[in-house]
Every structure is written in C-alpha cells, then in structure tokens.
Scaffold this motif. Structure first.
Motif, short mmCIF file in Angstrom:
data_model
loop_
_atom_site.label_atom_id
_atom_site.label_comp_id
_atom_site.label_asym_id
_atom_site.label_seq_id
_atom_site.Cartn_x
_atom_site.Cartn_y
_atom_site.Cartn_z
N ILE A 1 0.86 -1.19 0.00
CA ILE A 1 0.00 0.00 0.00
C ILE A 1 0.89 1.24 0.00
O ILE A 1 1.70 1.44 0.91
CB ILE A 1 -0.92 0.01 1.23
N LEU A 2 0.75 2.06 -1.03
CA LEU A 2 1.54 3.29 -1.13
C LEU A 2 0.77 4.44 -0.50
O LEU A 2 -0.45 4.54 -0.63
CB LEU A 2 1.84 3.60 -2.60
N ALA B 1 6.06 9.85 -3.68
CA ALA B 1 6.31 8.47 -3.26
C ALA B 1 5.75 7.48 -4.29
O ALA B 1 6.39 6.47 -4.62
CB ALA B 1 5.69 8.22 -1.89
N ILE B 2 4.56 7.77 -4.79
CA ILE B 2 3.94 6.90 -5.79
C ILE B 2 4.77 6.90 -7.07
O ILE B 2 5.04 5.84 -7.66
CB ILE B 2 2.49 7.33 -6.07
N ALA B 3 5.18 8.09 -7.52
CA ALA B 3 5.98 8.17 -8.75
C ALA B 3 7.30 7.42 -8.61
O ALA B 3 7.74 6.74 -9.54
CB ALA B 3 6.23 9.64 -9.10
N SER B 4 7.92 7.51 -7.46
CA SER B 4 9.18 6.82 -7.23
C SER B 4 8.99 5.31 -7.30
O SER B 4 9.79 4.59 -7.93
CB SER B 4 9.76 7.21 -5.87
N THR C 1 3.44 11.97 -14.87
CA THR C 1 4.80 12.55 -14.78
C THR C 1 5.84 11.61 -15.38
O THR C 1 6.92 12.05 -15.78
CB THR C 1 5.18 12.86 -13.33
N LEU C 2 5.50 10.33 -15.44
CA LEU C 2 6.46 9.32 -15.91
C LEU C 2 6.16 8.83 -17.32
O LEU C 2 7.04 8.31 -18.01
CB LEU C 2 6.44 8.11 -14.97
N GLY C 3 4.91 8.95 -17.74
CA GLY C 3 4.51 8.40 -19.04
C GLY C 3 3.18 8.97 -19.48
O GLY C 3 2.98 10.19 -19.46
N SER C 4 2.26 8.11 -19.85
CA SER C 4 0.96 8.56 -20.34
C SER C 4 -0.14 7.73 -19.71
O SER C 4 0.07 6.58 -19.29
CB SER C 4 0.88 8.44 -21.86
N GLN D 1 1.03 3.88 -19.92
CA GLN D 1 2.35 3.32 -20.20
C GLN D 1 3.42 4.13 -19.49
O GLN D 1 3.39 5.36 -19.50
CB GLN D 1 2.58 3.33 -21.71
N ILE D 2 4.32 3.41 -18.84
CA ILE D 2 5.50 4.02 -18.23
C ILE D 2 6.71 3.29 -18.79
O ILE D 2 6.96 2.13 -18.45
CB ILE D 2 5.46 3.92 -16.69
#
Length: 419
Positions: A235-236, A242-245, A277-280, A298-299
C-alpha cells in the motif's frame, strides 16, 4: 523483449462499445515476453512459444484394442464358426518376432502390436479356447478391434498451436509424441499496489475510518491463477512523489503495473498525476456495468492498468478487460472464456446501449433444466455477491428488458478465474 507501441491505449474520449474496445486491444497489443525451454514436468500452465509438431505417429504401430485373438480376415468362414490353431502370443511391448502366416491365430493383448498381415481381432470373451485351438464366432467385420498407426497423431501434425496455455491434456499429448521439454514464453511480470491513507493490510488493524485492502488480494489471486509472476508493492501512501518513485522503479523490471482506484481527478487521487509525470495515461469510457472508466497507460516499456476502486467493479473489469490484455501480452492467443446460453429465473431492466454483467448462481428447475438466479444485491461494492455467484450473466447492449425465462449468455467463473 518486445515493446509496447507508444500510445497503444489512446482510444479517444468517446463512449466505446465493449466489443469494439476488445477488438482494438487485440489488434494493438503484442507479446512482450521472451522465450525459454522448460522440462515438460514444469510446463503446466505455461504458454507454448512455438507450434508443437509431432515427429512420430501415435500410436506408432497398428495395435489391438482388446484382449483376444488376431487373425487374417480371409481365413474366416463367413457362414459358420472358424477353428484356428493358436501359434503365438503378443503382449504390449513384445512383438511376435516373425511374420504371421495365413491359417493361424495369435493370442494378443490390449495395446500389443498387430502381427504383420493380420487385420482383425476377436474379443477373448467371444471365443472358445480348446487346447491349442480357438473357436471364433461368425459375423465379425474385417478390421474389428484394430487400432491403426497414426490414428491419434500423424507424423508432421501440429498437435498444439503456439499461444496455447498448456493444460494437463496438452502436457500428456506432448509426452505421447516423445517431448521431454517444450519452448514456452517466460512469465509476465506484474507489480500490484494499492494507495490510500485509509487502506490497511489485513495483517494489521483498521482504525476508525479505515478499511482493509480487499482489492489488492483479490487481484493478486486472479493474477496468480493466470500463471504470471506477481510482485506485491503493498500500500503506497497518498503522496505523488512516493507513488511516482515506486512506479518508476517497478517499471524497470515489470511488464505491467496494476492498481485499483486512486486515478480520478480528486485532490487525494495521486496515481493519475504520478503516472502522467512518468509516461501517459488514458481513460477508456466503456459502455459497461459494473465499472467506471478503466485507466490504461504506459511508463517506459511497462503497461499501466488502473482498475475501478469498488471491489466488484475491480474484479469484473479485471476478468473481462484486463485479463484478455494480460494473456495477449504473455503470448497467449488461443483463449476465450466459455459462454453458455442459460435461462434466468428473474426479470431485468437496463439502459440500452450498455453491456452489463450480472452476478448469478447456477441452479436448476424442477425438471433439472439449468436456471440462473440473480444475487439479491447488485451494488459494485458488495463483494459477497461475487463470493455467492457461480459466474456472470452477460446482458447485451441491444437489450432493455428481460423477462423471467429468457435465455442469456452465461460466463462461468470456472472458466474466467483460472489458468
């Protein structure tokens, strides 16, 4: 490893009919896993990477289907019993060792190779043995009780096609043609996580205002039944950074990242922002119930799947949308859940233009005819309705009202939630 095409999940913003969406998905996705060779004893549940072609006949020789006596049909009297001398004995794995001669009978056992030239076998219980002679009844057809070489499989036959998930029957078939190992696709790697400060793992406590994380466990269980390699990210916290990392690290060594809930536009729904922030990320607005828009994105080379937050909606959209997608990415092409036409004991109303899946139990009427009963609660958050159901009744877009006794498409869980 193959790569996903950029924006392969970008379908636009219009409401999409379910069948159109699934056809687009099948056309856009490709296998993303490499191949490996595994021993046959470890291949159950894996997806075959190449056509399995037989290099031999099965059975490899003509053989007897029964215990009895092998003869030349032309030696038989068509109008009366025939008495022949018994001059040999053939058991499975032990050929006669010489050419058979007209005018003789050979005792033979089930699976034993037919002596060359002999073409008919009498069942032992139909014959009378008298010392070295056997009395054979009249009327048996030529070729009776004889199995032919290649009757099951012929040399050059494709016995199992590429993209098939190997069940026990395919494992047995592979063994029958002498294969001790097979080429399969490597396991799809899927990372699963939940978000939400109110979500707690059932291994601990759930203070006031909190809930236990049912979705993550249900999703991981369904994934494991598919034979994928599951990583539990737990669980994030409700924190975009934190989630993006966590997503960035998981995308490096997983084919799919999967969650439920947390992808709407609310201030506390940080998953959508982290993915972007990482993809789409794209929202499929499908004309279905249960389920709100499912998020696909997609990341890097990893696909992202955001299931609805309500547990029933999460499970149903996983089974009907995410599961075919995952099977495709894992190399499986020969998959379709069983669909049966069964009458209902309930009436039902719905909106036209929307496909709905109703949780049902399979029973029968007083005559033993199969009959579907609707669960008393249809809420998307009522997980007991899934536990109390045997499958889903699929109600098509063109239907607005069903009367009791109408036949609908029934999709058993036994075929949906399986490997």
């Amino acid at each position: 490893m193959a790569q996903l095409k950029d924006d392969c999940f970008a379908f636009g913003d219009s409401l999409i009919p379910f069948d159109d969406a699934m056809a687009e998905l099948a056309a856009r996705l490709t296998t993303v896993v490499d191949t490996e060779t595994v021993p046959l004893v470890e291949a159950a549940g894996r997806v075959l990477a190449d056509d399995l072609i037989s290099e031999r006949n099965v059975p490899p020789h003509d053989n007897s289907a029964v215990d009895g006596y092998a003869v030349f049909f032309n030696d038989l009297d068509p109008d009366a019993e025939t008495s022949l001398p018994v001059t040999g004995r053939v058991a499975a794995g032990h050929p006669l060792g010489r050419d058979a001669r007209p005018g003789e009978a050979v005792q033979i056992f089930t699976g034993a190779p037919m002596p060359d030239g002999m073409d008919t076998v009498f069942m032992e219980e139909d014959c009378i043995r008298d010392g070295d002679q056997v009395v054979l009844p009249k009327g048996l057809k030529q070729g009776s009780n004889r199995r032919f070489a290649g009757e099951d499989v012929k040399t050059g036959d494709v016995v199992v096609s590429k993209g098939t998930r190997l069940r026990p029957q395919e494992i047995g078939l592979a063994a029958s043609i002498g294969r001790h190992d097979v080429g399969v696709f490597k396991q799809l790697r899927v990372a699963v996580f939940s978000t939400g400060d109110e979500v707690r793992d059932p291994s601990g406590d759930a203070p006031a205002g909190c809930i236990f994380d049912a979705n993550r466990y249900a999703v991981m269980a369904m994934l494991e039944r598919l034979g994928v390699a599951v990583t539990d990210l737990g669980i994030l916290s409700d924190d975009k950074t934190a989630i993006a990392s966590a997503l960035h690290m998981a995308a490096a060594d997983h084919h799919v990242l999967m969650t439920s809930g947390g992808v709407s536009a609310g201030e506390e729904d940080h998953v959508k922002a982290a993915v972007e922030t990482l993809g789409s990320i794209h929202f499929w607005r499908l004309a279905i119930k249960p389920g709100r828009p499912i998020a696909l994105g997609q990341i890097g080379d990893a696909a992202f799947v955001g299931l609805p937050g309500n547990p029933v909606a999460a499970m149903v959209t996983f089974l009907m949308i995410a599961q075919p997608m995952l099977r495709r990415l894992a190399g499986e092409t020969n998959y379709r859940a069983a669909r049966l036409k069964v009458a209902t004991d309930f009436a039902y109303k719905k909106k036209a233009g929307r496909r709905e899946w109703v949780r049902v139990a399979l029973g029968s009427d007083g005559n033993g005819t199969p009959l579907l009963s609707k669960h008393h609660s249809s809420g998307a958050g009522i997980l007991t309705s899934m536990a109390g159901a045997d499958g889903l009744a699929e109600i098509g877009e063109d239907i607005e009202r069903l009367e009791a006794g109408a036949r609908v498409t029934y999709i058993p869980f036994s075929g949906l939630i399986s490997g």
